[in-house]
Design a protein around this motif. Structure first.
Motif, PDB file in Angstrom:
ATOM      1  N   LEU A 121       0.830  -1.201   0.000  1.00 50.64           N
ATOM      2  CA  LEU A 121       0.000   0.000   0.000  1.00 50.64           C
ATOM      3  C   LEU A 121       0.865   1.252   0.000  1.00 50.64           C
ATOM      4  N   PRO A 122       0.519   2.266  -0.781  1.00 51.69           N
ATOM      5  CA  PRO A 122       1.238   3.552  -0.686  1.00 51.69           C
ATOM      6  C   PRO A 122       1.082   4.136   0.713  1.00 51.69           C
ATOM      7  N   ILE A 123       2.150   4.746   1.192  1.00 58.16           N
ATOM      8  CA  ILE A 123       2.124   5.231   2.572  1.00 58.16           C
ATOM      9  C   ILE A 123       1.099   6.332   2.762  1.00 58.16           C
ATOM     10  N   VAL A 124       0.798   7.084   1.723  1.00 60.44           N
ATOM     11  CA  VAL A 124      -0.202   8.146   1.862  1.00 60.44           C
ATOM     12  C   VAL A 124      -1.584   7.558   2.119  1.00 60.44           C
ATOM     13  N   VAL A 125      -1.832   6.324   1.644  1.00 59.34           N
ATOM     14  CA  VAL A 125      -3.120   5.670   1.908  1.00 59.34           C
ATOM     15  C   VAL A 125      -3.275   5.387   3.399  1.00 59.34           C
ATOM     16  N   THR A 137       9.962  15.175  12.601  1.00 60.93           N
ATOM     17  CA  THR A 137      11.243  14.477  12.580  1.00 60.93           C
ATOM     18  C   THR A 137      12.211  15.211  11.661  1.00 60.93           C
ATOM     19  N   LEU A 138      13.470  14.790  11.690  1.00 62.80           N
ATOM     20  CA  LEU A 138      14.485  15.494  10.911  1.00 62.80           C
ATOM     21  C   LEU A 138      14.212  15.447   9.404  1.00 62.80           C
ATOM     22  N   PRO A 139      13.874  14.300   8.798  1.00 63.38           N
ATOM     23  CA  PRO A 139      13.576  14.332   7.363  1.00 63.38           C
ATOM     24  C   PRO A 139      12.404  15.251   7.019  1.00 63.38           C
ATOM     25  N   ALA A 140      11.349  15.226   7.845  1.00 63.86           N
ATOM     26  CA  ALA A 140      10.218  16.112   7.583  1.00 63.86           C
ATOM     27  C   ALA A 140      10.608  17.575   7.746  1.00 63.86           C
ATOM     28  N   GLN A 141      11.448  17.869   8.735  1.00 62.33           N
ATOM     29  CA  GLN A 141      11.906  19.245   8.940  1.00 62.33           C
ATOM     30  C   GLN A 141      12.780  19.702   7.782  1.00 62.33           C
ATOM     31  N   VAL A 142      13.663  18.831   7.336  1.00 63.85           N
ATOM     32  CA  VAL A 142      14.527  19.179   6.202  1.00 63.85           C
ATOM     33  C   VAL A 142      13.688  19.399   4.953  1.00 63.85           C
ATOM     34  N   LEU A 143      12.695  18.554   4.730  1.00 61.62           N
ATOM     35  CA  LEU A 143      11.853  18.693   3.543  1.00 61.62           C
ATOM     36  C   LEU A 143      11.079  20.000   3.552  1.00 61.62           C
ATOM     37  N   SER A 144      10.628  20.419   4.720  1.00 62.32           N
ATOM     38  CA  SER A 144       9.793  21.615   4.802  1.00 62.32           C
ATOM     39  C   SER A 144      10.596  22.906   4.832  1.00 62.32           C
ATOM     40  N   THR A 145      11.844  22.875   5.301  1.00 61.30           N
ATOM     41  CA  THR A 145      12.610  24.115   5.467  1.00 61.30           C
ATOM     42  C   THR A 145      13.716  24.318   4.438  1.00 61.30           C
ATOM     43  N   LEU A 146      14.209  23.233   3.836  1.00 62.71           N
ATOM     44  CA  LEU A 146      15.339  23.382   2.931  1.00 62.71           C
ATOM     45  C   LEU A 146      14.948  23.395   1.468  1.00 62.71           C
ATOM     46  N   GLY A 147      13.638  23.428   1.185  1.00 59.34           N
ATOM     47  CA  GLY A 147      13.221  23.440  -0.213  1.00 59.34           C
ATOM     48  C   GLY A 147      13.702  24.670  -0.955  1.00 59.34           C
ATOM     49  N   ASP A 148      13.682  25.814  -0.285  1.00 61.25           N
ATOM     50  CA  ASP A 148      14.124  27.063  -0.904  1.00 61.25           C
ATOM     51  C   ASP A 148      15.464  27.529  -0.364  1.00 61.25           C
ATOM     52  N   SER A 149      16.200  26.659   0.310  1.00 60.59           N
ATOM     53  CA  SER A 149      17.480  27.036   0.902  1.00 60.59           C
ATOM     54  C   SER A 149      18.602  26.909  -0.120  1.00 60.59           C
ATOM     55  N   PRO A 150      19.757  27.522   0.147  1.00 64.39           N
ATOM     56  CA  PRO A 150      20.903  27.379  -0.755  1.00 64.39           C
ATOM     57  C   PRO A 150      21.353  25.928  -0.854  1.00 64.39           C
ATOM     58  N   VAL A 151      22.109  25.628  -1.902  1.00 65.43           N
ATOM     59  CA  VAL A 151      22.553  24.258  -2.149  1.00 65.43           C
ATOM     60  C   VAL A 151      23.432  23.763  -1.006  1.00 65.43           C
ATOM     61  N   ALA A 152      24.257  24.642  -0.447  1.00 63.19           N
ATOM     62  CA  ALA A 152      25.158  24.222   0.623  1.00 63.19           C
ATOM     63  C   ALA A 152      24.389  23.685   1.817  1.00 63.19           C
ATOM     64  N   PHE A 153      23.273  24.319   2.163  1.00 67.69           N
ATOM     65  CA  PHE A 153      22.491  23.863   3.302  1.00 67.69           C
ATOM     66  C   PHE A 153      21.801  22.538   2.996  1.00 67.69           C
ATOM     67  N   GLU A 192      12.103   7.764   6.734  1.00 69.63           N
ATOM     68  CA  GLU A 192      10.734   7.961   6.277  1.00 69.63           C
ATOM     69  C   GLU A 192      10.325   9.425   6.444  1.00 69.63           C
ATOM     70  N   VAL A 193       9.713   9.999   5.413  1.00 71.09           N
ATOM     71  CA  VAL A 193       9.446  11.425   5.432  1.00 71.09           C
ATOM     72  C   VAL A 193       7.974  11.754   5.182  1.00 71.09           C
ATOM     73  N   LEU A 194       7.313  11.022   4.294  1.00 69.23           N
ATOM     74  CA  LEU A 194       5.951  11.410   3.917  1.00 69.23           C
ATOM     75  C   LEU A 194       4.984  11.245   5.082  1.00 69.23           C
ATOM     76  N   GLY A 195       4.986  10.079   5.729  1.00 67.34           N
ATOM     77  CA  GLY A 195       4.083   9.866   6.852  1.00 67.34           C
ATOM     78  C   GLY A 195       4.355  10.813   7.996  1.00 67.34           C
ATOM     79  N   ALA A 196       5.644  11.059   8.281  1.00 64.37           N
ATOM     80  CA  ALA A 196       5.983  11.987   9.369  1.00 64.37           C
ATOM     81  C   ALA A 196       5.541  13.409   9.043  1.00 64.37           C
ATOM     82  N   THR A 197       5.577  13.792   7.766  1.00 62.11           N
ATOM     83  CA  THR A 197       5.132  15.125   7.376  1.00 62.11           C
ATOM     84  C   THR A 197       3.626  15.278   7.540  1.00 62.11           C
TER      85      THR A 197
END
Length: 293
Positions: free
Chosen positions: A139-143, A245-261, A232-237
């Motif tokens: 099953l897809p995790i979003v389900v 969690t850290l992957p969810a935080q990184v996904l939400s905050t680093l989308g528009d951040s510089p490449v170095a970050f 795992e990032v989608l379910g935590a988001t």
């Protein structure tokens, strides 16, 4: 060596026997291919980690250079330090550790006895049950996440680490049960029966005899469970908003951040998994011996 008569001097001389070296050469060639395959697989896994590491410890100007050097000319910890000191990163890291360890403990407490039951007992529908275990992974995790989010909102578990632990445990249980069941099958039943004869209860025989022998396999399943939960990032988001969690935080905050970050965030997510695998490696050596050294 064989001897043949020398008609001229009347003595016997020896002639060397030719040895077929083709099987030995074939064996050496196969070993060389295996070693080459191991090297290529190791490079396939290590090279990306190395590139992320040197990029995380390079200056922003160094990342804009082309071609990129194999070793950063301007080594700097500024990017990594700035990322670690960013708002929410430390709390997200602690949440990820809490969720990962909690998932590991809960999945092991439920999955190990279930794997033991599958390995030791025969019951009706055993094979379909093992197949049914894999349906969760199909099953897809979003389900799973969206209905769980509604239930957690009604029960007060939304935006709590325990909610993410329950989701990750549900995702990890099928593989945990199947891995531990195969490990328990390899433990001789005679050792368990001997412990029962000498006075152990069924639970005592399991804890004192079967479990120590199966510990390396349980460690392999623990590695898979922790790494799966950590990444795992989608379910935590979906299930968290402020306590991410850290992957969810990184996904939400680093989308528009510089490449170095982004490189710094990737390295911060890799390091704990590597440390955990290094700690559990000794149990894998007990199971597989020198084959992974």
């Amino acid at each position: 060596m064989t001897s043949r008569p020398d008609t001229e001097h009347g003595t016997a001389t020896t002639a060397p026997i030719e040895v077929d070296k083709r099987p030995l050469r074939r064996h050496q060639f196969n070993r060389a291919l295996i070693q080459l395959a191991c090297i290529l697989i190791s490079l396939f896994m290590v090279v990306p980690i190395y590139l992320i590491t040197i990029s995380a410890f390079s200056t922003r100007q160094g990342l804009n250079e082309f071609p990129q050097p194999l070793w950063p000319k301007n080594f700097s910890t500024e990017t990594m330090a700035t990322f670690l000191n960013s708002t929410g990163i430390l709390a997200a890291t602690l949440n990820s550790l809490t969720v990962g360890i909690g998932t590991l403990v809960l999945a092991s407490l439920v999955g190990a006895p279930a794997g033991y039951a599958i390995a030791r007992f025969a019951f009706r529908g055993k094979d379909p049950y093992q197949l049914f275990l894999l349906f969760t992974r199909a099953l897809p995790i979003v389900v799973l996440s969206i209905p769980l989010a509604q239930v957690f909102l009604a029960t007060g578990l939304y935006d709590q680490p325990i909610g993410v632990i329950l989701l990750h445990t549900a995702l990890s249980l099928p593989t945990t049960i199947l891995i531990t069941s195969s490990v328990f099958l390899s433990v001789p039943i005679d050792a368990e029966e001997a412990a029962r004869i000498f006075g152990c209860t069924p639970v005592g025989a399991f804890l004192r005899v079967v479990l120590p022998l199966a510990l390396p396999g349980i460690a392999a399943s623990a590695i898979f469970t922790f790494v799966t939960s950590w990444n795992e990032v989608l379910g935590a988001t979906i299930l968290t908003f402020s306590n991410r969690t850290l992957p969810a935080q990184v996904l939400s905050t680093l989308g528009d951040s510089p490449v170095a970050f982004r490189f710094a965030g990737g390295l911060a997510m890799i390091i704990p998994s590597i440390i955990f695998i290094a700690i559990m490696r000794k149990y894998l050596l007990n199971m597989w011996g020198t084959t992974i050294r």
